[in-house]
Scaffold this motif. Structure first.
Motif, PDB file in Angstrom:
ATOM      1  N   TRP A 468       0.967  -1.237  -0.159  1.00  0.00           N
ATOM      2  CA  TRP A 468      -0.087   0.139   0.138  1.00  0.00           C
ATOM      3  C   TRP A 468       0.936   1.238  -0.124  1.00  0.00           C
ATOM      4  CZ3 TRP A 468      -5.515  -1.057   0.489  1.00  0.00           C
ATOM      5  CH2 TRP A 468      -5.680  -2.370   0.938  1.00  0.00           C
ATOM      6  N   LYS A 470       0.387   5.676   0.813  1.00  0.00           N
ATOM      7  CA  LYS A 470      -0.455   6.939   1.490  1.00  0.00           C
ATOM      8  C   LYS A 470      -0.005   7.995   0.604  1.00  0.00           C
ATOM      9  CE  LYS A 470      -2.281   8.455   5.552  1.00  0.00           C
ATOM     10  NZ  LYS A 470      -2.773   9.584   5.313  1.00  0.00           N
ATOM     11  N   ARG A 474      -5.435   9.730   1.087  1.00  0.00           N
ATOM     12  CA  ARG A 474      -6.232   8.377   0.458  1.00  0.00           C
ATOM     13  C   ARG A 474      -4.918   7.375   0.889  1.00  0.00           C
ATOM     14  NH1 ARG A 474      -7.124  11.112  -4.362  1.00  0.00           N
ATOM     15  NH2 ARG A 474      -5.612   9.766  -5.340  1.00  0.00           N
ATOM     16  N   GLU A 476      -3.711   3.860  -1.114  1.00  0.00           N
ATOM     17  CA  GLU A 476      -4.066   3.263  -2.291  1.00  0.00           C
ATOM     18  C   GLU A 476      -3.416   1.687  -2.366  1.00  0.00           C
ATOM     19  OE1 GLU A 476      -2.592   3.695  -6.961  1.00  0.00           O
ATOM     20  OE2 GLU A 476      -2.962   5.587  -5.588  1.00  0.00           O
ATOM     21  N   HIS A 481      -4.334  -0.431  -7.734  1.00  0.00           N
ATOM     22  CA  HIS A 481      -4.593   0.972  -7.967  1.00  0.00           C
ATOM     23  C   HIS A 481      -5.961   1.371  -7.610  1.00  0.00           C
ATOM     24  CE1 HIS A 481      -0.858   1.715  -9.886  1.00  0.00           C
ATOM     25  NE2 HIS A 481      -1.024   0.904 -10.767  1.00  0.00           N
ATOM     26  N   CYS A 483      -8.312   2.200  -3.944  1.00  0.00           N
ATOM     27  CA  CYS A 483      -8.276   2.823  -2.568  1.00  0.00           C
ATOM     28  C   CYS A 483      -9.029   2.204  -1.414  1.00  0.00           C
ATOM     29  CB  CYS A 483      -8.736   4.301  -2.611  1.00  0.00           C
ATOM     30  SG  CYS A 483      -7.408   5.333  -3.472  1.00  0.00           S
ATOM     31  N   ASP A 485     -11.502   1.876   1.499  1.00  0.00           N
ATOM     32  CA  ASP A 485     -12.848   2.374   1.414  1.00  0.00           C
ATOM     33  C   ASP A 485     -13.462   1.802   2.236  1.00  0.00           C
ATOM     34  OD1 ASP A 485     -14.963   4.011   0.714  1.00  0.00           O
ATOM     35  OD2 ASP A 485     -15.008   3.427  -1.388  1.00  0.00           O
ATOM     36  N   VAL A 501     -11.701  -2.230  -1.051  1.00  0.00           N
ATOM     37  CA  VAL A 501     -10.990  -1.491  -2.063  1.00  0.00           C
ATOM     38  C   VAL A 501     -11.794  -1.195  -3.192  1.00  0.00           C
ATOM     39  CG1 VAL A 501      -8.691  -2.012  -1.447  1.00  0.00           C
ATOM     40  CG2 VAL A 501     -10.119  -3.315  -3.215  1.00  0.00           C
ATOM     41  N   CYS A 504     -10.512   5.025  -6.816  1.00  0.00           N
ATOM     42  CA  CYS A 504     -10.089   6.204  -6.010  1.00  0.00           C
ATOM     43  C   CYS A 504     -11.035   7.300  -6.568  1.00  0.00           C
ATOM     44  CB  CYS A 504      -8.575   6.215  -6.294  1.00  0.00           C
ATOM     45  SG  CYS A 504      -7.618   5.082  -5.622  1.00  0.00           S
ATOM     46  N   SER A 506     -11.322  11.245  -4.875  1.00  0.00           N
ATOM     47  CA  SER A 506     -10.673  12.273  -3.857  1.00  0.00           C
ATOM     48  C   SER A 506     -11.926  12.852  -3.161  1.00  0.00           C
ATOM     49  CB  SER A 506      -9.911  13.308  -4.676  1.00  0.00           C
ATOM     50  OG  SER A 506     -10.654  13.911  -5.521  1.00  0.00           O
ATOM     51  N   GLN A 511     -13.063   7.327   1.715  1.00  0.00           N
ATOM     52  CA  GLN A 511     -11.776   6.932   1.418  1.00  0.00           C
ATOM     53  C   GLN A 511     -10.753   8.112   2.208  1.00  0.00           C
ATOM     54  OE1 GLN A 511     -11.199   6.737  -2.890  1.00  0.00           O
ATOM     55  NE2 GLN A 511     -12.687   5.119  -3.202  1.00  0.00           N
TER      56      GLN A 511
END
Length: 518
Positions: A468, A470, A474, A476, A481, A483, A485, A501, A504, A506, A511
């Motif tokens: 992973w 950071k 987020r 990730e 790829h 995120c 969640d 996951v 992603c 923003s 997330q």
């Protein structure tokens, strides 16, 4: 040692007449697997299949042809073979001993010392003294591998010590090349190539020869291939292979050298980490470690331990490896703690006597070890430790760990503000290996698809499901790829969120994560 035509013939052992004193059927039937029981429950391998196979079975000769042309004279020193066990299956224990007696020249066995580490049934060991050369020692309480091996070594009468696990099968002419290397140089500690005995079928499987022992900074042992350069230098396939570390279960060592180097660390518990301590000490204090390709021994590799660790498997391993790091790794121990942040607060006992031993032996530094023995081990650029809660507003990421579960679930729960036992399930660490860990477990995904659950599993370096990064707020998952969640599930309430996951985004508050230092 030389070509077959130029040396004395091998002395073959023949024990058939001596087995008449031992009632093998009665010994095995007393603890036999029963129909309807789980054959894996007691020993973490297929007990039913093990009992179907004769203790006297033939196995394939897995040596290179070159090895079959080499012979060894009779002036090799007889050895004391030390086998420790705790609640071992009788079928595998007996097969280990019988393979030794069948495939070892009689004059090279001084004795076979069984050390029963307080098994539930004393008869597992005591009944075996009817076998040729076999002696039995029984601990009056659980001592663990290290202290049991020391007990066996202390009473051994041989000039060399041969340590074996209790679920092995030695192959043809296995002992002679090991004793030969030690006789040439008493500071050598030598190991066979370890073949695989399948835990399900008990078939004997040849292992690759051009392997050596390696490890990562969390002090996890791993087999590694020789580099192309190392392979190119090995013109003779029977030539021994220098190894930075040994697996620890099977090796031969001169007894006086074993004693001089300080035996084992007596304050290590049960099992785990002792091979690192032994390997660092041998190399740094004037000896060497080798794997000898012309010696082959089969071993049952299990996926988990069948026996109980009084303080827990993970706690015991961390204590033992922490003792190793504190005594032998000098300033490089910071990388051990960077890989195992939860080891920092763990007790590890008094190490002053081991530090005194190191000073007395005038051992080299760990820097010397890295430069001269294991230059392939990359020193990380970053040894910082980021540890704390992973927070989403007023909720924290929490593990739902259950005893004996291989996979643990994750939930969002109200953050525990008071430090202590209740808060442990909410404390996480980001490591330089880009893993998010809790004790010995790592955040991982089931699949690389959106909506895949995030779970907690045993850490494994190099596993892309566990890596992973950071970025801002987020977290990730590097391979997919996706995120970190949370999704609603169950009755759909805010308190019922599953950790998954997802693609992603923003803008999604589900997330957004904050790391608060612990």
């Amino acid at each position: 040692i030389g070509e077959k035509k130029s040396v004395c013939p091998i002395l073959e052992a023949d024990w058939d007449d001596l087995w008449d004193q031992f009632d093998e059927r009665r010994y095995l039937n007393a603890k036999k697997w029963r129909v309807g029981d789980d054959p894996y429950k007691l020993h973490a391998f297929n007990q039913r299949e093990s009992e179907r196979i004769s203790s006297n079975r033939a196995i394939p000769d897995t040596r290179h042809l070159r090895c079959t042309l080499l012979m060894y004279c009779r002036d090799l020193p007889p050895t004391s073979i030390i086998i420790t066990f705790h609640n071992e299956a009788r079928s595998t224990l007996l097969r280990t001993i019988r393979s030794v007696l069948n495939r070892t020249p009689m004059n090279l066995i001084k004795e076979i010392i069984l050390v029963d580490d307080f098994s539930n049934d004393p008869g597992d060991c005591e009944e075996l003294i009817k076998l040729p050369k076999v002696k039995c020692l029984r601990n009056d309480q659980r001592q663990g591998l290290v202290r049991s091996r020391i007990r066996g070594a202390d009473v051994a009468q041989g000039t060399t010590l041969t340590f074996l696990d209790s679920h092995c099968e030695v192959n043809r002419d296995w002992l002679q090349p090991l004793l030969h290397r030690v006789k040439e140089d008493y500071t050598r500690v030598v190991c066979p190539v370890i073949d695989i005995i399948n835990l399900d079928t008990f078939s004997y499987i040849e292992s690759a020869t051009e392997l050596r022992g390696g490890f990562d900074w969390s002090l996890h042992f791993q087999w590694e291939q020789l580099s192309p350069e190392q392979k190119a230098q090995r013109l003779d396939p029977s030539e021994p292979i220098r190894t930075p570390i040994i697996a620890g279960g099977l090796f031969v060592m001169d007894k006086s050298w074993f004693n001089f180097l300080g035996k084992y660390d007596m304050d290590m518990d049960i099992w785990g980490g002792e091979n690192f301590e032994m390997s660092f000490r041998v190399w740094m204090c004037g000896g060497s470690l080798e794997i000898v390709p012309c010696s082959r021994v089969g071993h049952v590799f299990r996926k988990k331990h069948p026996y109980v660790f009084p303080d827990g498997n993970a706690n015991t391993y961390i204590k033992n490896t922490k003792r190793t790091a504190e005594v032998w790794m000098d300033e490089y121990k910071q990388y051990f703690y960077a890989a195992r942040p939860f080891a920092l607060e763990r007790p590890f006992g008094d190490i002053e006597s081991r530090l005194d031993l190191r000073r007395k032996l005038r051992c080299q530094s760990f820097k010397w070890y890295l430069e001269n023995v294991y230059p392939e081990l990359r020193v990380p650029k970053d040894s910082s430790i980021q540890k704390g809660t992973i927070r989403q507003r007023q909720k924290c990421l929490e593990s739902q760990r259950r005893k004996n579960q291989e996979v643990s679930n994750l939930k969002l729960r109200p953050c525990v503000k008071i430090k202590g036992e209740d808060a442990k399930s909410q404390i996480w660490a980001f490591t330089y290996t880009q893993q998010i860990i809790q004790e010995e477990l790592c955040l991982s995904v089931i699949t690389f698809f959106p909506g895949a659950p995030v779970v907690l599993v045993l850490c494994k370096n190099g596993d892309d499901k566990q890596q992973w990064t950071k970025t801002g707020s987020r977290i990730e998952h590097m391979a997919s790829h996706l995120c970190l969640d949370t999704d609603l599930f169950g009755d759909g309430t805010e308190n019922d969120r599953e950790v998954v996951v997802n693609p992603c985004e923003s803008s999604l508050m589900s997330q957004h994560w904050d790391m608060e230092s612990h």
